[in-house]
Design a protein around this motif. Structure first.
Motif, PDB file in Angstrom:
ATOM      1  N   ARG A 204       2.445  -2.063  -6.151  1.00  0.00           N
ATOM      2  CA  ARG A 204       3.227  -1.434  -5.076  1.00  0.00           C
ATOM      3  C   ARG A 204       2.560  -0.133  -4.623  1.00  0.00           C
ATOM      4  NH1 ARG A 204       8.292  -1.643  -2.715  1.00  0.00           N
ATOM      5  NH2 ARG A 204       7.913  -3.865  -3.010  1.00  0.00           N
ATOM      6  N   ARG A 205       2.009   0.627  -5.555  1.00  0.00           N
ATOM      7  CA  ARG A 205       1.334   1.873  -5.199  1.00  0.00           C
ATOM      8  C   ARG A 205       0.091   1.600  -4.350  1.00  0.00           C
ATOM      9  NH1 ARG A 205      -1.299   6.348  -7.172  1.00  0.00           N
ATOM     10  NH2 ARG A 205      -2.468   5.248  -8.783  1.00  0.00           N
ATOM     11  N   ALA A 206      -0.640   0.536  -4.697  1.00  0.00           N
ATOM     12  CA  ALA A 206      -1.815   0.164  -3.919  1.00  0.00           C
ATOM     13  C   ALA A 206      -1.425  -0.222  -2.499  1.00  0.00           C
ATOM     14  CB  ALA A 206      -2.555  -0.982  -4.603  1.00  0.00           C
ATOM     15  N   LEU A 207      -0.362  -0.983  -2.361  1.00  0.00           N
ATOM     16  CA  LEU A 207       0.091  -1.392  -1.027  1.00  0.00           C
ATOM     17  C   LEU A 207       0.482  -0.173  -0.197  1.00  0.00           C
ATOM     18  CD1 LEU A 207       0.866  -3.629   0.976  1.00  0.00           C
ATOM     19  CD2 LEU A 207       3.122  -3.706  -0.110  1.00  0.00           C
ATOM     20  N   ALA A 208       1.215   0.742  -0.796  1.00  0.00           N
ATOM     21  CA  ALA A 208       1.627   1.935  -0.073  1.00  0.00           C
ATOM     22  C   ALA A 208       0.434   2.782   0.338  1.00  0.00           C
ATOM     23  CB  ALA A 208       2.592   2.758  -0.934  1.00  0.00           C
TER      24      ALA A 208
ATOM     25  N   MET B  99       2.275  -6.314   5.695  1.00  0.00           N
ATOM     26  CA  MET B  99       3.041  -5.857   4.543  1.00  0.00           C
ATOM     27  C   MET B  99       2.958  -4.337   4.408  1.00  0.00           C
ATOM     28  SD  MET B  99       4.573  -8.322   2.831  1.00  0.00           S
ATOM     29  CE  MET B  99       4.725  -7.694   1.157  1.00  0.00           C
ATOM     30  N   HIS B 100       1.765  -3.782   4.585  1.00  0.00           N
ATOM     31  CA  HIS B 100       1.595  -2.335   4.487  1.00  0.00           C
ATOM     32  C   HIS B 100       2.404  -1.621   5.567  1.00  0.00           C
ATOM     33  CE1 HIS B 100      -0.339   1.570   4.000  1.00  0.00           C
ATOM     34  NE2 HIS B 100      -0.574   1.566   5.312  1.00  0.00           N
ATOM     35  N   ARG B 101       2.359  -2.123   6.795  1.00  0.00           N
ATOM     36  CA  ARG B 101       3.118  -1.488   7.875  1.00  0.00           C
ATOM     37  C   ARG B 101       4.608  -1.593   7.622  1.00  0.00           C
ATOM     38  NH1 ARG B 101      -0.769  -4.160  11.065  1.00  0.00           N
ATOM     39  NH2 ARG B 101       0.752  -5.746  11.658  1.00  0.00           N
TER      40      ARG B 101
END
Length: 722
Positions: free
Chosen positions: A243-247, A475-477
């Protein structure tokens, strides 16, 4: 360069020790020996790789090793020590850890094998090693590891041949298999893929893939992370890091092996038929924004391309080639992968018609034809890239030349022109070959000289990779736009026991959490059933009520679409008699009478408790088709409404929710809200509940109701022997 962190600064994540390990100012090789090929390879790799820190050799006999003076212990080195690499036999490793700690090191790479991978005796030695390391404050990579390579820091702590990439700002490889990590590094070299580091985590007795994933999220030289996973040992840490990587906008690409259905689950629940090891991990990737692939080639190509492009804008792909056939292949590949290829705007098409040979037709994908003027390529690429709904450009041409010949000169000119154009556009641009190919030193020199954003993976794999990047970017957006409440991970404290009783108790429990449920009456006799049917004022359903009968329709315990007093009375007797005949000894509480719901879409929503990941939510096409079609989306709990909407969109049966054959379109917001409430109710159940089924969850337009529910208790723990 991979940052060196203060040891302990990041708590349990181990980032401080990982920083000290991957970028140490001083290293001791413990167990260095001229007779060990591993020791020889290690010293050679560190030396040839250009390690600039202090390298100390330790051998209990001292003397000269690899042409250097060796200390008899780390404490005899007489200098500050950051990290150690351990080569001594397994039984000697715990004592070596003590010596390493006394010398001040905070991290150690244990290359030695002979630990848990060999059985109970090795596992015992591994446990002793871990305990001693924990007591001494030393974090461990391995054991049974081939090592790590920090290309940016020039620390090649690796025991097989190393070929450094031409660029070290790129993909980080984290692999539980050392041999697989080596194969990936070799393929990366063959295709000129930039690598920041390679880490083989081995047995993961301490630092695991989750710890390195979390560490690399903050590494500025790692543009993407490629994971080869056999098992996830710390699920909570793994998900938090993902989740941290995605954010952070750092793409994670995962290749996980082991697609078996080994998950222990309650066979009595329909949901259990949907939840398996591989299916759960697939859902986790979708939930936490990891791009999942199924081959080493796809892993590297996708990570490389994701690292080059970063987060893509909300648009489609422009494809340019000098082959009409390749354009058609690319268009078909994009369609299969769900990549949008926008049509050209009229103004762009008109301009391209003037720039192209007269026999060509401007459209996307664009066939340059063999007659295009290389001097017009810059203008052509820029025009297509400038269209408002283009988020990336892919140019598909001949491979970058690997030798000097007459044909390669024209190819070199085309590559130079296209590369120059791609460097000046406002969206990411890539150049790839028609097919998978290799890059040699001659081609590398060309790529470096002209600054070509070249991917040697071939058009099909490049488009598949871009499909993953487009999805990951969305997903990131979505995460960036989400309100804080949409991404919170807390749920109510789990209950200590499951609701007692059968279907009625399960429906009452769901209703207490705001789930819309069908009204029903528990009838003790035929007269009560008739009275309930009259009150509902239409056709009804009668279902046997028994905590001992899970699948009522299988034993004739359900009567559908029943109207009239006589029919209701006969149906009551029929389902009771069927239950007594088919399940002798079952407790019969009565018969549930509920209004008949027709001509809607039936879904299954359920929770099954996975032994590794915990409660897993399944949403799929329900009714009698759940175990036949197995069309389901899976997520680990908790989930929010936005995640539920994504789950619904994944279903192959999703078009049914848009309305079909006289059934009005489902209110997706109301449906997602109801599913989210079911998920919350499931998350609040304690470990005594193995599974929850709502089957079916009925939806017709704005109306959503749980028509049936089942709670399955967890198997009792085996009694301890006295």
């Amino acid at each position: 360069m991979i940052a060196r962190f203060d040891a302990g600064a990041s708590g349990d994540r181990g980032s401080g020790a990982i920083g000290a390990l991957l970028n140490p100012r001083s290293i001791a090789i413990v167990g260095a020996s001229d007779r060990s090929r591993w020791s020889q390879a290690l010293v050679a790799n560190l030396t040839r790789g250009g390690y600039t820190g202090a390298l100390h050799l330790v051998n209990r006999r001292g003397g000269i090793v690899h042409g250097r003076a060796a200390a008899t212990a780390c404490t005899d080195i007489g200098a500050e020590l950051d990290a150690a690499i351990v080569l001594v036999p397994a039984v000697a490793v715990p004592d070596a850890i003590d010596d390493i700690a006394r010398a001040g090191a905070t991290a150690a790479l244990v290359l030695t094998s002979g630990f848990a991978e060999t059985g109970a005796a090795g596992a015992a030695v591994q446990a002793t090693m871990v305990a001693r390391a924990a007591a001494a404050g030393v974090r461990l990579l391995g054991p049974n590891s081939l090592g790590f390579i920090n290309f940016t820091g020039r620390v090649h702590a690796w025991t097989t041949p190393v070929r450094a990439p031409s660029r070290s700002r790129g993909t980080a490889i984290v692999s539980q298999s050392g041999a697989t990590a080596y194969f990936m590094a070799e393929l990366a070299w063959q295709q000129d893929i930039a690598l920041s580091c390679v880490v083989a985590t081995g047995n993961e007795a301490d630092l695991d893939a989750s710890a390195f994933l979390d560490h690399l999220v903050d590494d500025p030289d790692t543009r993407a992370i490629a994971l080869f996973i056999e098992t996830v040992r710390a699920p909570a840490r793994f998900l938090a890091a993902a989740r941290r990587a995605l954010a952070a906008g750092k793409p994670v690409v995962a290749l996980k092996v082991g697609a078996s259905e080994a998950t222990a689950r309650a066979a009595v629940a329909h949901t259990g038929a949907l939840v398996g090891d591989d299916a759960v991990f697939d859902g986790i990737c979708r939930q936490f924004g990891m791009i999942r692939v199924h081959s080493i080639e796809a892993l590297l190509a996708t990570a490389d391309i994701a690292g080059r492009t970063g987060v893509l804008g909300d648009g489609g792909l422009a494809i340019i080639s000098n082959s009409g056939g390749v354009c058609e292949i690319a268009a078909d590949s994009a369609a299969r992968q769900g990549v949008r290829v926008p049509a050209l705007d009229a103004a762009v098409a008109a301009h391209l018609a003037e720039a192209m040979p007269g026999f060509s037709t401007p459209h996307n994908p664009l066939d340059l034809t063999g007659g295009v003027d290389p001097d017009r390529l810059d203008d052509i690429v820029r025009r297509m890239a400038g269209q408002r709904d283009i988020a990336a450009v892919l140019c598909v041409l001949y491979p970058v030349p690997t030798a000097v010949d007459e044909e390669s000169e024209r190819a070199d000119a085309v590559h130079r022109q296209v590369s120059a154009a791609l460097s000046g556009i406002g969206v990411p641009g890539l150049l790839t070959s028609y097919t998978h190919t290799r890059v040699n030193d001659h081609a590398r020199a060309i790529i470096e000289r002209i600054g070509a954003p070249y991917c040697a993976c071939g058009v099909d794999r490049a488009i598949a990779a871009l499909a993953g990047v487009f999805w990951w970017s969305r997903m990131h957006r979505d995460l960036a736009r989400a309100a804080p409440a949409d991404v919170r991970a807390d749920v109510a404290a789990p209950g200590s026991a499951r609701p007692a009783g059968g279907e009625r108790a399960a429906l009452d429990y769901l209703a207490s959490h705001g789930v819309p449920v069908v009204p029903s009456v528990l009838a003790a006799d035929a007269a009560a059933a008739i009275a309930a049917a009259r009150a509902f004022g239409g056709p009804v359903v009668l279902k046997i009520a028994s905590p001992d009968i899970a699948h009522k329709s299988d034993i004739g315990g359900v009567a559908l679409d029943v109207s009239g007093d006589d029919a209701v009375g006969h149906a009551f007797l029929r389902v009771v008699e069927a239950a007594r005949a088919r399940v002798p000894g079952a407790v019969i509480e009565g018969v549930l009478v509920a209004p008949m719901r027709e001509r809607g879409v039936e879904l299954i929503v359920g929770m099954a408790r996975d032994p590794q990941w915990g409660p897993v939510l399944a949403v799929g096409l329900g009714g009698i088709w759940v175990e036949v079609l197995k069309d389901a989306a899976l997520r680990v709990l908790p989930v929010d409404i936005a995640e539920v909407r994504r789950m619904l969109a994944e279903l192959r049966g999703a078009p049914l929710l848009a309305g079909a054959r006289g059934v009005p379109p489902a209110n997706l917001e109301a449906l997602a809200a109801a599913i989210a409430r079911i998920a919350h109710a499931a998350a609040c159940l304690g470990p005594q509940v193995a599974a929850l089924d709502v089957n079916p969850l009925w939806v017709r337009g704005d109306r959503v109701e749980a028509l049936d529910a089942l709670l399955v208790g967890a198997p009792a723990a085996p009694a301890e022997k006295g």
